[in-house]
Design an enzyme around this catalytic site. Structure first.
Site, PDB file in Angstrom:
ATOM      1  N   GLU A  57       0.818  -1.178  -0.018  1.00 13.91           N
ATOM      2  CA  GLU A  57      -0.040  -0.011  -0.088  1.00 13.91           C
ATOM      3  C   GLU A  57       1.001   1.475  -0.112  1.00 13.91           C
ATOM      4  O   GLU A  57       0.386   2.434   0.386  1.00 13.91           O
ATOM      5  CB  GLU A  57      -1.062   0.068   1.323  1.00 13.91           C
ATOM      6  CG  GLU A  57      -1.985  -1.018   0.708  1.00 13.91           C
ATOM      7  CD  GLU A  57      -2.701  -1.495   1.913  1.00 13.91           C
ATOM      8  OE1 GLU A  57      -3.992  -0.907   2.562  1.00 13.91           O
ATOM      9  OE2 GLU A  57      -2.342  -2.321   2.890  1.00 13.91           O
ATOM     10  N   SER A  73      -6.709  -4.206   1.208  1.00 13.26           N
ATOM     11  CA  SER A  73      -7.080  -3.694  -0.272  1.00 13.26           C
ATOM     12  C   SER A  73      -7.407  -5.063  -1.183  1.00 13.26           C
ATOM     13  O   SER A  73      -7.543  -4.989  -2.310  1.00 13.26           O
ATOM     14  CB  SER A  73      -5.432  -3.302  -1.225  1.00 13.26           C
ATOM     15  OG  SER A  73      -5.142  -2.315  -0.398  1.00 13.26           O
ATOM     16  N   TYR A 100      -9.297  -0.014  -6.588  1.00 13.41           N
ATOM     17  CA  TYR A 100      -8.284   0.991  -7.163  1.00 13.41           C
ATOM     18  C   TYR A 100      -8.040   1.133  -8.776  1.00 13.41           C
ATOM     19  O   TYR A 100      -7.784   2.161  -9.175  1.00 13.41           O
ATOM     20  CB  TYR A 100      -6.969   0.376  -6.556  1.00 13.41           C
ATOM     21  CG  TYR A 100      -6.834   0.361  -5.321  1.00 13.41           C
ATOM     22  CD1 TYR A 100      -6.868   1.408  -4.477  1.00 13.41           C
ATOM     23  CD2 TYR A 100      -6.655  -0.808  -4.482  1.00 13.41           C
ATOM     24  CE1 TYR A 100      -6.761   1.527  -3.002  1.00 13.41           C
ATOM     25  CE2 TYR A 100      -6.606  -0.814  -3.085  1.00 13.41           C
ATOM     26  CZ  TYR A 100      -6.643   0.453  -2.288  1.00 13.41           C
ATOM     27  OH  TYR A 100      -6.400   0.378  -1.230  1.00 13.41           O
ATOM     28  N   ARG A 110     -10.922   2.609  11.698  1.00  6.94           N
ATOM     29  CA  ARG A 110     -11.928   2.670  10.984  1.00  6.94           C
ATOM     30  C   ARG A 110     -12.289   1.056  11.107  1.00  6.94           C
ATOM     31  O   ARG A 110     -11.401   0.080  10.823  1.00  6.94           O
ATOM     32  CB  ARG A 110     -11.784   2.756   9.281  1.00  6.94           C
ATOM     33  CG  ARG A 110     -13.013   3.179   8.602  1.00  6.94           C
ATOM     34  CD  ARG A 110     -12.882   2.999   6.947  1.00  6.94           C
ATOM     35  NE  ARG A 110     -12.617   1.760   6.546  1.00  6.94           N
ATOM     36  CZ  ARG A 110     -11.588   1.295   5.727  1.00  6.94           C
ATOM     37  NH1 ARG A 110     -10.915   2.299   5.158  1.00  6.94           N
ATOM     38  NH2 ARG A 110     -11.583   0.139   5.275  1.00  6.94           N
ATOM     39  N   ASP A 137     -15.323  -1.753   9.920  1.00 10.28           N
ATOM     40  CA  ASP A 137     -15.744  -2.458   8.871  1.00 10.28           C
ATOM     41  C   ASP A 137     -16.947  -3.460   9.129  1.00 10.28           C
ATOM     42  O   ASP A 137     -16.367  -4.454   9.645  1.00 10.28           O
ATOM     43  CB  ASP A 137     -14.960  -2.643   7.635  1.00 10.28           C
ATOM     44  CG  ASP A 137     -14.003  -1.588   7.282  1.00 10.28           C
ATOM     45  OD1 ASP A 137     -14.149  -0.497   7.410  1.00 10.28           O
ATOM     46  OD2 ASP A 137     -13.259  -1.929   6.276  1.00 10.28           O
ATOM     47  N   GLU A 158     -13.781  -6.282   9.877  1.00 15.37           N
ATOM     48  CA  GLU A 158     -12.379  -6.009  10.170  1.00 15.37           C
ATOM     49  C   GLU A 158     -11.980  -4.328  10.535  1.00 15.37           C
ATOM     50  O   GLU A 158     -12.993  -3.706  10.685  1.00 15.37           O
ATOM     51  CB  GLU A 158     -11.333  -5.853   8.771  1.00 15.37           C
ATOM     52  CG  GLU A 158     -11.846  -5.317   7.583  1.00 15.37           C
ATOM     53  CD  GLU A 158     -10.930  -5.272   6.561  1.00 15.37           C
ATOM     54  OE1 GLU A 158      -9.724  -5.468   7.033  1.00 15.37           O
ATOM     55  OE2 GLU A 158     -11.013  -4.693   5.507  1.00 15.37           O
ATOM     56  N   ASN A 165      -9.206  -1.399  10.809  1.00 19.47           N
ATOM     57  CA  ASN A 165      -8.062  -0.802  10.166  1.00 19.47           C
ATOM     58  C   ASN A 165      -7.527   0.260  11.258  1.00 19.47           C
ATOM     59  O   ASN A 165      -8.288   1.315  11.392  1.00 19.47           O
ATOM     60  CB  ASN A 165      -8.155  -0.153   8.809  1.00 19.47           C
ATOM     61  CG  ASN A 165      -8.697  -1.378   7.812  1.00 19.47           C
ATOM     62  OD1 ASN A 165      -7.927  -1.975   7.301  1.00 19.47           O
ATOM     63  ND2 ASN A 165     -10.075  -1.359   7.727  1.00 19.47           N
ATOM     64  N   GLY A 198      -6.856   4.532   5.063  1.00 11.41           N
ATOM     65  CA  GLY A 198      -6.706   5.530   4.066  1.00 11.41           C
ATOM     66  C   GLY A 198      -6.993   6.784   4.548  1.00 11.41           C
ATOM     67  O   GLY A 198      -7.946   7.097   5.472  1.00 11.41           O
TER      68      GLY A 198
HETATM   69  N1  LIG Z   1     -17.647 -13.129   4.544  1.00 10.99           N
HETATM   70  C1  LIG Z   1     -17.860 -12.274   3.596  1.00 10.99           C
HETATM   71  N2  LIG Z   1     -19.099 -12.146   2.677  1.00 10.99           N
HETATM   72  C2  LIG Z   1     -19.290 -11.285   1.893  1.00 10.99           C
HETATM   73  N3  LIG Z   1     -18.329 -10.628   1.256  1.00 10.99           N
HETATM   74  C3  LIG Z   1     -17.217 -10.713   1.693  1.00 10.99           C
HETATM   75  C4  LIG Z   1     -16.717 -11.589   2.789  1.00 10.99           C
HETATM   76  N4  LIG Z   1     -15.510 -11.405   3.069  1.00 10.99           N
HETATM   77  C5  LIG Z   1     -15.273 -10.430   2.251  1.00 10.99           C
HETATM   78  N5  LIG Z   1     -15.985 -10.027   1.394  1.00 10.99           N
HETATM   79  C6  LIG Z   1     -15.745  -9.178   0.219  1.00 10.99           C
HETATM   80  O1  LIG Z   1     -14.319  -9.053  -0.011  1.00 10.99           O
HETATM   81  C7  LIG Z   1     -13.816  -7.506   0.195  1.00 10.99           C
HETATM   82  C8  LIG Z   1     -12.471  -7.755   1.136  1.00 10.99           C
HETATM   83  O2  LIG Z   1     -12.558  -8.461   2.201  1.00 10.99           O
HETATM   84  P1  LIG Z   1     -12.187  -7.855   3.605  1.00 10.99           P
HETATM   85  O3  LIG Z   1     -12.310  -9.013   4.354  1.00 10.99           O
HETATM   86  O4  LIG Z   1     -12.535  -6.574   4.038  1.00 10.99           O
HETATM   87  O5  LIG Z   1     -10.480  -7.965   3.209  1.00 10.99           O
HETATM   88  P2  LIG Z   1      -9.468  -6.589   3.085  1.00 10.99           P
HETATM   89  O6  LIG Z   1      -8.488  -6.346   4.324  1.00 10.99           O
HETATM   90  O7  LIG Z   1      -8.598  -6.834   1.928  1.00 10.99           O
HETATM   91  O8  LIG Z   1     -10.380  -5.373   2.771  1.00 10.99           O
HETATM   92  C9  LIG Z   1     -14.928  -7.066   1.411  1.00 10.99           C
HETATM   93  O9  LIG Z   1     -15.007  -5.771   1.272  1.00 10.99           O
HETATM   94  C10 LIG Z   1     -16.285  -7.885   0.744  1.00 10.99           C
HETATM   95  O10 LIG Z   1     -16.680  -7.197  -0.507  1.00 10.99           O
HETATM   96 MG   LIG Z   2     -11.952  -4.644   3.878  1.00  9.83          MG
END
Ligand SMILES: Nc1ncnc2c1ncn2[C@@H]1O[C@H](COP(=O)(O)OP(=O)(O)O)[C@@H](O)[C@H]1O
Ligand SMILES: [Mg+2]
Length: 373
Positions: free
Chosen positions: A17, A195, A266, A306, A308, A322, A324, A328
């Site tokens: 990143e 990301s 991105y 942040r 999520d 998650e 953060n 950003g």
């Molecule tokens: N259990 C889940 N159910 C539905 N969508 C998911 C799930 N896990 C991840 N995603 C999708 O994948 C994206 C990235 O996953 P995430 O866990 O937020 O990882 P990162 O840290 O890379 O953002 C999420 O924003 C969502 O769109």
């Molecule tokens: Mg995420």
């Protein structure tokens, strides 16, 4: 006039990143209050080298991303007995920069946001913005963060965590465990990335192995997580007493993308739209803000984070996804935008974060560390 607070802004970083950080740092540099702060820009290149950049030159050349200046001197971090920091040139004849009151890591991802840089700053005994080693490390690890959140009663999606050594020993058994516990679709993700790098939506069990093989390229631990038909809702939290919690926003990935993927984030400028505030009813808004505050507290974060969530379209339940700890920070990033929408403009946000860092450092510094006499 009282002396200005000297702030070293760390930007770049040895992570995927790096480029996002260059953009975040350009905004931070622009909005840090120059009446209050004396700003020292310190870049970290992709090999981890720290360099002292010249503020004036940066201000003349900087656009949307902060460059690393060609002739910037390599420096190393040193502590001072008074709890401030110095940056000492490793070679050449550049002058050292002393009496740095606070470090502001505007860097994201592994080694930047996961406690590694925070540990370095702790060793030098200097003040820095954001969470300490513990909260940074546990927040970066999606498995540990979820375990702690679940332990405190936050709802999370069911998942299976897999270590690469176990997968290499018996992949079939690992896949079988996931099939027993989860239903399709599932998401496969590296435990410590961001990301959406290495994240896969898996719609058939036959496709699971390829997704696992890819995710294990990025991490020694991965998650296979229950896919949820969900809306994606985020909340910004700022340390205060009580915590200052922003209004929530919603990210709507464009339907052309299966999920909020790297491309949607991105590469595609129309990859997602944002609702700020999120279009959810009052009760849901109150619930998600309370959950965000709880996550911040449970994970013992400092400064900012942040948080999520997934909002299950069917049940209306929120799941913690998650957190953060160095989100950003460009002027159009979600964290500052949510804060702004909640009454804390970007410049004021930076001032508050610096003051929080100084306050925390003062407290830590006052602790008894030696009881031999
Ligand atoms: N259990 C889940 N159910 C539905 N969508 C998911 C799930 N896990 C991840 N995603 C999708 O994948 C994206 C990235 O996953 P995430 O866990 O937020 O990882 P990162 O840290 O890379 O953002 C999420 O924003 C969502 O769109
Ligand atoms: Mg995420």
């Amino acid at each position: 006039m009282t002396q200005k607070i000297r702030v070293a802004v760390l930007y770049g970083g040895k992570s995927g990143e790096h480029e996002v950080s260059l953009q975040s740092a350009a905004s931070v540099l622009r909005y840090l209050d120059r009446e209050r702060f004396d700003v020292i820009p310190v870049s970290i290149d992709k090999t981890g080298l720290w360099q002292l950049n010249d503020l004036k030159t940066l201000e003349q050349t900087a656009g949307k991303a902060l460059p690393i200046l060609r002739d910037a001197a390599e420096v190393r971090l040193a502590s001072q007995p008074d709890g401030r920091g110095s940056l000492i040139p490793v070679s050449g004849n550049a002058a050292p920069v002393r009496d740095i009151d606070v470090f502001f890591p505007v860097i994201h991802g592994p080694l930047c946001e996961d406690g590694a840089t925070q540990g370095l700053l702790d060793l030098a005994d200097v003040a820095y913005v954001g969470s300490g080693v513990l909260a940074s490390a546990v927040s970066m690890d999606k498995d540990i963060a979820k375990r702690l959140a679940a332990y405190a009663g936050l709802p999370i999606a069911p998942y299976v965590a897999l270590m690469r050594r176990d997968y290499e020993r018996d992949a079939a058994r690992c896949i079988e465990t996931a099939r027993q516990k989860l239903t399709l679709p599932v998401f496969v993700k590296p435990c410590n990335m961001g990301s959406s790098v290495g994240v896969h939506k898996v719609k058939s069990w036959d496709a699971l192995k390829a997704a696992l093989d890819d995710a294990f390229r990025y991490d020694l631990k991965i998650l296979i997580e229950q896919g949820i038909d969900a809306r994606e809702v985020e909340v910004a939290v700022l340390e205060d007493d009580p915590l200052f919690v922003s209004v929530a926003s919603e990210i709507n990935p464009d339907p052309r993308h299966e999920f909020y993927s790297y491309e949607a984030k991105y590469l595609d400028k129309d990859g997602a739209s944002v609702d700020l505030p999120a279009r959810i009813d009052e009760a849901a808004m109150a619930r998600v803000r309370a959950l965000a505050a709880q996550a911040f507290t449970v994970l013992e974060c400092n400064g900012l984070a942040r948080v999520d969530f997934f909002l299950d379209r069917k049940s209306g339940e929120f799941y913690f996804n998650e957190i953060n700890t160095l989100p950003g920070f460009t002027s159009i990033s979600m964290y500052p935008k949510m804060m702004e929408a909640s009454g804390v403009p970007y410049g004021e946000l930076l001032t508050r974060l610096v003051n929080l860092a100084l306050g925390r450092h003062r407290q830590r510094h006052s602790l008894v560390r030696d009881y031999s006499n």
